[in-house]
Scaffold this motif. Structure first.
Motif, PDB file in Angstrom:
ATOM      1  N   TYR A 179      -9.419  15.804  -7.167  1.00 52.75           N
ATOM      2  CA  TYR A 179      -8.104  16.191  -6.684  1.00 52.75           C
ATOM      3  C   TYR A 179      -7.179  14.972  -6.670  1.00 52.75           C
ATOM      4  N   LEU A 180      -5.883  15.224  -6.661  1.00 51.22           N
ATOM      5  CA  LEU A 180      -4.873  14.201  -6.421  1.00 51.22           C
ATOM      6  C   LEU A 180      -4.143  14.605  -5.154  1.00 51.22           C
ATOM      7  N   GLU A 181      -4.173  13.717  -4.142  1.00 49.98           N
ATOM      8  CA  GLU A 181      -3.659  14.066  -2.825  1.00 49.98           C
ATOM      9  C   GLU A 181      -2.608  13.047  -2.379  1.00 49.98           C
ATOM     10  N   PHE A 182      -1.518  13.550  -1.838  1.00 47.26           N
ATOM     11  CA  PHE A 182      -0.464  12.719  -1.263  1.00 47.26           C
ATOM     12  C   PHE A 182      -0.481  12.931   0.244  1.00 47.26           C
ATOM     13  N   LEU A 183      -0.713  11.853   0.995  1.00 47.24           N
ATOM     14  CA  LEU A 183      -0.835  11.933   2.447  1.00 47.24           C
ATOM     15  C   LEU A 183       0.328  11.205   3.108  1.00 47.24           C
ATOM     16  N   ARG A 184       0.921  11.867   4.074  1.00 47.66           N
ATOM     17  CA  ARG A 184       2.015  11.241   4.811  1.00 47.66           C
ATOM     18  C   ARG A 184       1.476  10.129   5.700  1.00 47.66           C
ATOM     19  N   THR A 185       2.067   8.936   5.593  1.00 47.96           N
ATOM     20  CA  THR A 185       1.672   7.793   6.399  1.00 47.96           C
ATOM     21  C   THR A 185       2.920   7.108   6.948  1.00 47.96           C
ATOM     22  N   PRO A 186       2.801   6.408   8.084  1.00 53.66           N
ATOM     23  CA  PRO A 186       3.980   5.785   8.679  1.00 53.66           C
ATOM     24  C   PRO A 186       4.382   4.470   8.021  1.00 53.66           C
ATOM     25  N   ASP A 187       3.452   3.818   7.337  1.00 51.25           N
ATOM     26  CA  ASP A 187       3.773   2.526   6.750  1.00 51.25           C
ATOM     27  C   ASP A 187       4.595   2.709   5.480  1.00 51.25           C
ATOM     28  N   VAL A 188       5.268   1.642   5.077  1.00 52.50           N
ATOM     29  CA  VAL A 188       6.128   1.700   3.896  1.00 52.50           C
ATOM     30  C   VAL A 188       5.590   0.740   2.837  1.00 52.50           C
ATOM     31  N   LYS A 189       5.966   0.987   1.610  1.00 54.39           N
ATOM     32  CA  LYS A 189       5.517   0.153   0.498  1.00 54.39           C
ATOM     33  C   LYS A 189       6.247  -1.184   0.547  1.00 54.39           C
ATOM     34  N   THR A 190       5.486  -2.283   0.508  1.00 56.37           N
ATOM     35  CA  THR A 190       6.081  -3.616   0.583  1.00 56.37           C
ATOM     36  C   THR A 190       5.709  -4.511  -0.592  1.00 56.37           C
ATOM     37  N   VAL A 191       4.594  -4.215  -1.265  1.00 55.23           N
ATOM     38  CA  VAL A 191       4.148  -5.050  -2.384  1.00 55.23           C
ATOM     39  C   VAL A 191       3.706  -4.132  -3.527  1.00 55.23           C
ATOM     40  N   PRO A 192       3.715  -4.630  -4.757  1.00 62.36           N
ATOM     41  CA  PRO A 192       3.174  -3.835  -5.864  1.00 62.36           C
ATOM     42  C   PRO A 192       1.713  -3.477  -5.596  1.00 62.36           C
ATOM     43  N   ILE A 220      11.775   5.609 -12.343  1.00 61.84           N
ATOM     44  CA  ILE A 220      12.551   4.405 -12.651  1.00 61.84           C
ATOM     45  C   ILE A 220      11.691   3.471 -13.489  1.00 61.84           C
ATOM     46  N   ASP A 221      12.300   2.867 -14.501  1.00 55.41           N
ATOM     47  CA  ASP A 221      11.576   1.915 -15.340  1.00 55.41           C
ATOM     48  C   ASP A 221      11.140   0.703 -14.524  1.00 55.41           C
ATOM     49  N   LEU A 222       9.962   0.185 -14.847  1.00 58.57           N
ATOM     50  CA  LEU A 222       9.375  -0.927 -14.108  1.00 58.57           C
ATOM     51  C   LEU A 222       9.061  -2.053 -15.073  1.00 58.57           C
ATOM     52  N   ASP A 223       9.607  -3.230 -14.790  1.00 58.83           N
ATOM     53  CA  ASP A 223       9.343  -4.408 -15.610  1.00 58.83           C
ATOM     54  C   ASP A 223       8.374  -5.309 -14.872  1.00 58.83           C
ATOM     55  N   LEU A 224       7.138  -5.364 -15.360  1.00 65.01           N
ATOM     56  CA  LEU A 224       6.103  -6.224 -14.796  1.00 65.01           C
ATOM     57  C   LEU A 224       5.827  -7.420 -15.705  1.00 65.01           C
ATOM     58  N   GLY A 225       6.732  -7.648 -16.630  1.00 63.81           N
ATOM     59  CA  GLY A 225       6.485  -8.687 -17.609  1.00 63.81           C
ATOM     60  C   GLY A 225       5.515  -8.250 -18.681  1.00 63.81           C
ATOM     61  N   GLN A 226       5.396  -6.917 -18.863  1.00 64.10           N
ATOM     62  CA  GLN A 226       4.398  -6.401 -19.796  1.00 64.10           C
ATOM     63  C   GLN A 226       4.775  -6.613 -21.256  1.00 64.10           C
ATOM     64  N   GLY A 227       6.041  -6.906 -21.527  1.00 65.96           N
ATOM     65  CA  GLY A 227       6.453  -7.163 -22.898  1.00 65.96           C
ATOM     66  C   GLY A 227       6.411  -5.917 -23.755  1.00 65.96           C
ATOM     67  N   ASP A 228       6.157  -6.106 -25.039  1.00 67.52           N
ATOM     68  CA  ASP A 228       6.160  -5.009 -26.004  1.00 67.52           C
ATOM     69  C   ASP A 228       4.764  -4.388 -26.049  1.00 67.52           C
ATOM     70  N   VAL A 229       4.596  -3.296 -25.314  1.00 71.97           N
ATOM     71  CA  VAL A 229       3.291  -2.641 -25.227  1.00 71.97           C
ATOM     72  C   VAL A 229       3.445  -1.171 -25.594  1.00 71.97           C
ATOM     73  N   ALA A 230       2.300  -0.531 -25.794  1.00 71.54           N
ATOM     74  CA  ALA A 230       2.317   0.860 -26.247  1.00 71.54           C
ATOM     75  C   ALA A 230       2.518   1.849 -25.105  1.00 71.54           C
ATOM     76  N   TRP A 231       2.462   1.368 -23.866  1.00 69.20           N
ATOM     77  CA  TRP A 231       2.632   2.253 -22.727  1.00 69.20           C
ATOM     78  C   TRP A 231       3.959   1.950 -22.029  1.00 69.20           C
ATOM     79  N   THR A 232       4.364   2.859 -21.152  1.00 69.03           N
ATOM     80  CA  THR A 232       5.608   2.694 -20.407  1.00 69.03           C
ATOM     81  C   THR A 232       5.301   2.651 -18.919  1.00 69.03           C
ATOM     82  N   CYS A 233       5.789   1.621 -18.234  1.00 70.01           N
ATOM     83  CA  CYS A 233       5.579   1.467 -16.800  1.00 70.01           C
ATOM     84  C   CYS A 233       6.771   2.042 -16.043  1.00 70.01           C
ATOM     85  N   LEU A 234       6.486   2.876 -15.064  1.00 68.35           N
ATOM     86  CA  LEU A 234       7.514   3.550 -14.286  1.00 68.35           C
ATOM     87  C   LEU A 234       7.122   3.522 -12.811  1.00 68.35           C
ATOM     88  N   THR A 235       8.075   3.903 -11.959  1.00 69.75           N
ATOM     89  CA  THR A 235       7.763   4.195 -10.564  1.00 69.75           C
ATOM     90  C   THR A 235       8.285   5.587 -10.243  1.00 69.75           C
TER      91      THR A 235
END
Length: 248
Positions: A179-192, A220-235
């Motif tokens: 399964y893929l589950e999304f759980l509500r939590t009080p903390d917020v995202k601060t780091v990758p 949203i597009d995400l730049d992790l310094g991945q350069g020219d790769v075959a995949w696309t990084c998003l958030t």
């Protein structure tokens, strides 16, 4: 045509060691990627990618260690009995897992961390996970499960099983695998995060069109310094990283 989750991506200083840990933990096999910087872990019996049922684990080398911040994505492992849970926890500890404290309190599941500190849970036996395989669920902390259900329900071809203010639950349209589950939590995202999902178009799918569709949904597009790769990084709209892979 929507996308499907095909693997959990875990970043590691030592991808070989972490890959071996997860292979032993899941009873799977190690398959080395061609780049020499990844270790893919999948069901035993020969590599079939993407697996028609399981979601694999792809461990990718990175130069930086995990911070003390709890990952917002983790794996839950299934067990079939109380004895199995006890035995599995002991086995994982012998492999190098360590107890993890994430504010869980007195709960029937056991929270551990892999050799590089990535948290995961060994669940008590639950009927809902009786046929998932070793991975019961991939769990994502979030602020708004209903919003996540909307975005990910449009992004993927997986079926939405439950949604409430506290959680949202998906499983493949064939009703197999984890399964893929999304759980509500009080903390917020601060780091990758060091753990994320990789998605793949179905055969014949148009990766570029899928990426554009996700952007229209709020990705949203995400730049992790991945350069020219075959995949696309998003958030996603809450900032959870994920990648859209190109068929290989």
């Amino acid at each position: 045509m929507a996308l499907r989750p095909v693997q959990v991506n875990i970043k590691a200083l030592d991808h070989s060691a972490v890959g071996r840990f997860w292979a032993e933990a899941l009873g799977w096999s190690v398959y080395r990627g061609g780049s020499g910087e990844t270790t893919y872990v999948g069901p035993a019996g020969g590599l079939v990618w993407p697996d028609p049922v399981a979601v694999g684990v792809d461990v990718v080398a990175v130069p930086d260690p995990k911070t003390q911040t709890k990952n917002r994505v983790h794996i839950d492992l299934a067990t079939t009995s109380a004895a199995h849970q006890t035995e599995l926890v002991a086995y994982l500890r012998a492999l190098g897992a360590t107890p993890a404290h994430v504010g869980q309190g007195d709960v029937p599941w056991t929270v551990l961390a892999d050799p590089e500190g990535n948290e995961f849970c060994v669940l008590e036996p639950r009927e809902v996970y009786r046929d998932t395989g070793p991975i019961a669920a991939v769990v994502v902390d979030c602020a708004d499960p209903r919003a996540m259900a909307h975005f990910w329900g449009e992004a993927m071809d997986w079926a939405l099983h439950e949604v409430s203010d506290d959680h949202a639950v998906f499983r493949s349209a064939e009703d197999v695998g984890p399964y893929l589950e999304f759980l509500r939590t009080p903390d917020v995202k601060t780091v990758p995060d060091r753990v994320h999902l990789d998605l793949l178009p179905h055969p014949g799918g148009d990766t570029a069109a899928e990426v554009n569709r996700l952007r229209a949904l709020g990705a949203i597009d995400l730049d992790l310094g991945q350069g020219d790769v075959a995949w696309t990084c998003l958030t996603d709209p809450e900032g959870h990283e994920f990648c859209v892979l190109a068929p290989s």
